[in-house]
Design a protein around this motif. Structure first.
Motif, PDB file in Angstrom:
ATOM      1  N   ILE A 166       0.834  -1.206   0.000  1.00 11.89           N
ATOM      2  CA  ILE A 166       0.000   0.000   0.000  1.00 11.89           C
ATOM      3  C   ILE A 166       0.869   1.256   0.000  1.00 11.89           C
ATOM      4  CG2 ILE A 166      -1.657   1.330   1.358  1.00 11.89           C
ATOM      5  CD1 ILE A 166      -2.858  -1.302   2.303  1.00 11.89           C
ATOM      6  N   SER A 167       1.915   1.278   0.826  1.00  7.09           N
ATOM      7  CA  SER A 167       2.800   2.447   0.870  1.00  7.09           C
ATOM      8  C   SER A 167       3.530   2.636  -0.456  1.00  7.09           C
ATOM      9  CB  SER A 167       3.804   2.297   2.013  1.00  7.09           C
ATOM     10  OG  SER A 167       4.661   1.176   1.798  1.00  7.09           O
ATOM     11  N   LEU A 168       3.900   1.532  -1.101  1.00 10.98           N
ATOM     12  CA  LEU A 168       4.569   1.632  -2.402  1.00 10.98           C
ATOM     13  C   LEU A 168       3.623   2.216  -3.447  1.00 10.98           C
ATOM     14  CD1 LEU A 168       7.037   1.061  -4.161  1.00 10.98           C
ATOM     15  CD2 LEU A 168       6.141  -1.254  -4.538  1.00 10.98           C
ATOM     16  N   LEU A 169       2.362   1.805  -3.413  1.00 14.14           N
ATOM     17  CA  LEU A 169       1.382   2.369  -4.346  1.00 14.14           C
ATOM     18  C   LEU A 169       1.175   3.857  -4.083  1.00 14.14           C
ATOM     19  CD1 LEU A 169      -1.334  -0.455  -4.458  1.00 14.14           C
ATOM     20  CD2 LEU A 169       0.312   0.165  -6.246  1.00 14.14           C
ATOM     21  N   GLY A 170       1.137   4.244  -2.802  1.00 12.23           N
ATOM     22  CA  GLY A 170       0.950   5.650  -2.476  1.00 12.23           C
ATOM     23  C   GLY A 170       2.070   6.524  -3.001  1.00 12.23           C
ATOM     24  N   ILE A 171       3.283   6.003  -2.979  1.00  9.74           N
ATOM     25  CA  ILE A 171       4.427   6.768  -3.473  1.00  9.74           C
ATOM     26  C   ILE A 171       4.470   6.763  -5.004  1.00  9.74           C
ATOM     27  CG2 ILE A 171       6.948   6.883  -3.496  1.00  9.74           C
ATOM     28  CD1 ILE A 171       6.953   5.684  -0.737  1.00  9.74           C
ATOM     29  N   TYR A 243      -0.178  10.331  -0.761  1.00 10.20           N
ATOM     30  CA  TYR A 243       1.239  10.266  -1.148  1.00 10.20           C
ATOM     31  C   TYR A 243       2.143  10.365   0.082  1.00 10.20           C
ATOM     32  CZ  TYR A 243       5.770  11.729  -2.936  1.00 10.20           C
ATOM     33  OH  TYR A 243       7.114  11.838  -3.185  1.00 10.20           O
ATOM     34  N   THR A 244       1.845  11.308   0.969  1.00 10.15           N
ATOM     35  CA  THR A 244       2.710  11.521   2.130  1.00 10.15           C
ATOM     36  C   THR A 244       2.636  10.352   3.098  1.00 10.15           C
ATOM     37  OG1 THR A 244       2.181  13.867   1.862  1.00 10.15           O
ATOM     38  CG2 THR A 244       3.394  13.248   3.823  1.00 10.15           C
ATOM     39  N   VAL A 245       1.463   9.728   3.236  1.00 11.44           N
ATOM     40  CA  VAL A 245       1.333   8.548   4.091  1.00 11.44           C
ATOM     41  C   VAL A 245       2.227   7.426   3.588  1.00 11.44           C
ATOM     42  CG1 VAL A 245      -0.236   6.649   4.661  1.00 11.44           C
ATOM     43  CG2 VAL A 245      -0.921   8.993   5.093  1.00 11.44           C
ATOM     44  N   GLY A 246       2.226   7.191   2.282  1.00 10.39           N
ATOM     45  CA  GLY A 246       3.095   6.161   1.731  1.00 10.39           C
ATOM     46  C   GLY A 246       4.554   6.434   2.017  1.00 10.39           C
ATOM     47  N   LEU A 247       4.941   7.676   1.888  1.00  7.83           N
ATOM     48  CA  LEU A 247       6.334   8.047   2.138  1.00  7.83           C
ATOM     49  C   LEU A 247       6.707   7.846   3.603  1.00  7.83           C
ATOM     50  CD1 LEU A 247       8.833   9.359   0.749  1.00  7.83           C
ATOM     51  CD2 LEU A 247       7.962  11.565   1.546  1.00  7.83           C
ATOM     52  N   LEU A 248       5.870   8.357   4.519  1.00  9.11           N
ATOM     53  CA  LEU A 248       6.178   8.267   5.947  1.00  9.11           C
ATOM     54  C   LEU A 248       6.066   6.834   6.459  1.00  9.11           C
ATOM     55  CD1 LEU A 248       4.521  11.488   7.418  1.00  9.11           C
ATOM     56  CD2 LEU A 248       6.911  11.081   6.830  1.00  9.11           C
TER      57      LEU A 248
END
Length: 366
Positions: A166-171, A243-248
């Protein structure tokens, strides 16, 4: 008593004078550190003005034709008057010196597009961008740290793999594509979100205090305006939050994993301390410095990189203003935006560096 012996009370309890001396030294060390950082910041600020001015003037195209239109640009008299009015008839070093002189008087010049002072335009645009950036970074910090901690504590399990995906998709997903998709689903198909802009047509803006409509509506006690402004804020804030959630999430997971392998964490667990005590007292504090650095960079990116999101949602913020200024070759407006972005990053770096010493006493500011 031998000369090498030391009384227990003097060895364990420092005298008030020594404590006061250490306090004064710590205070003076902090003052010296802040003074050095402010000097470095001032030097970097001058460098930012030089880089911004140079790059802006290297942009291809004729700013006179963009500002006046092709018919007026064909009249030599009008062109000469325009160049003289904005100092474009001088050499580049003379123009840069005039720009620095204006900056010393807090004057960013007048926009060719809006015919208003650039500082006045920025004062209108910055609060709108600040509103979505603050809401996005707050939600991203809460959700990102929680997901990062869960992923780190459940390393290698299915939940960890899902959260990493999920984090990879967000980024990976472009913010403009996510913005279009979110707008299409929630506004066009489902009809549960309002359209573009900051307020619905006919809804009066709250009294200006901060320029952020949600906060100003709360301060004025206008509940209906607050609900409408919050509804318009939801979609652009959601796009930036994803986007920021995926990064953090990915970054905090790596930071937590690095700390979880430390000996002091194993020792705390061996003592039988509760899991939440180990996390908040040891793991989170030790991982806070790299996470704080990433939060600062993410917040600066939100303030300076919202051009496409604001354009899609017709949000009259800094990104929309920068896009319109660049499309019209409004050089003074472009330089004003570039200067603000540089000041934002310098300010964030200064604040983050100072917070290091409060989070971790091992970080010396002297």
């Amino acid at each position: 008593m031998s000369q090498d012996s030391v009384r227990p009370d003097t060895a364990e309890s420092p005298s008030p004078s020594s404590t006061l001396t250490r306090g004064r030294r710590s205070h003076s060390s902090l003052v010296r550190y802040l003074a050095r950082r402010l000097i470095i910041t001032a030097v970097l600020l001058v460098g930012i003005t030089l880089v911004t001015f140079t790059l802006t003037n290297l942009v291809p195209g004729d700013p006179v034709a963009a500002a006046l239109g092709q018919r007026a640009a064909d009249d030599p008299a009008i062109v000469a008057q325009f160049r003289a009015q904005y100092g474009l008839d001088k050499s580049l070093p003379e123009q840069y010196w005039a720009y620095l002189t204006r900056l010393a008087h807090l004057n960013l010049g007048t926009s060719w597009q809006t015919h208003r002072p650039v500082a006045q335009d920025l004062a209108r645009a910055i609060p709108a961008t600040m509103e979505i950036a603050l809401s996005a970074i707050v939600m991203a910090i809460i959700v990102g740290l929680v997901l990062g901690a869960v992923s780190a504590y459940r390393r290698g399990r299915i939940s960890d793999q899902v959260l990493r995906l999920i984090s990879l998709l967000g980024i990976s997903l472009p913010t403009f594509w996510t913005a279009i998709l979110v707008f299409y689903i929630f506004y066009y198909k489902l009809g549960i979100a309002p359209g573009s802009g900051r307020l619905s047509p006919g809804m009066p803006a709250p009294p200006h205090v901060t320029g952020m409509y949600t906060l100003d509506a709360l301060l004025a006690g206008q509940g209906e305006t607050f609900v409408d402004a919050a509804a318009h804020l939801a979609l652009p804030s959601l796009v930036l939050t994803l986007y920021t959630v995926g990064l953090l999430t990915r970054f905090s997971r790596m930071s937590f994993l690095e700390v979880l392998d430390k000996d002091f964490v194993r020792a705390a667990r061996a003592k039988g301390l509760p899991g939440h005590t180990v996390f908040f007292r040891y793991v989170l504090r030790a991982a806070a410095i790299p996470i704080l650095t990433m939060v600062g960079l993410a917040f600066g990116s939100l303030l300076s990189g919202t051009v496409l999101v604001e354009s899609i949602f017709s949000w009259p913020g800094l990104g929309s203003y920068a896009y319109q200024a660049a499309s019209k070759l409004d050089l003074l407006a472009v330089m004003g935006v570039g200067l603000f972005v540089g000041v934002v990053y310098l300010g964030i770096n200064l604040v983050v560096d100072v917070l290091y010493g409060f989070i971790d006493p091992r970080v010396k500011v002297g």
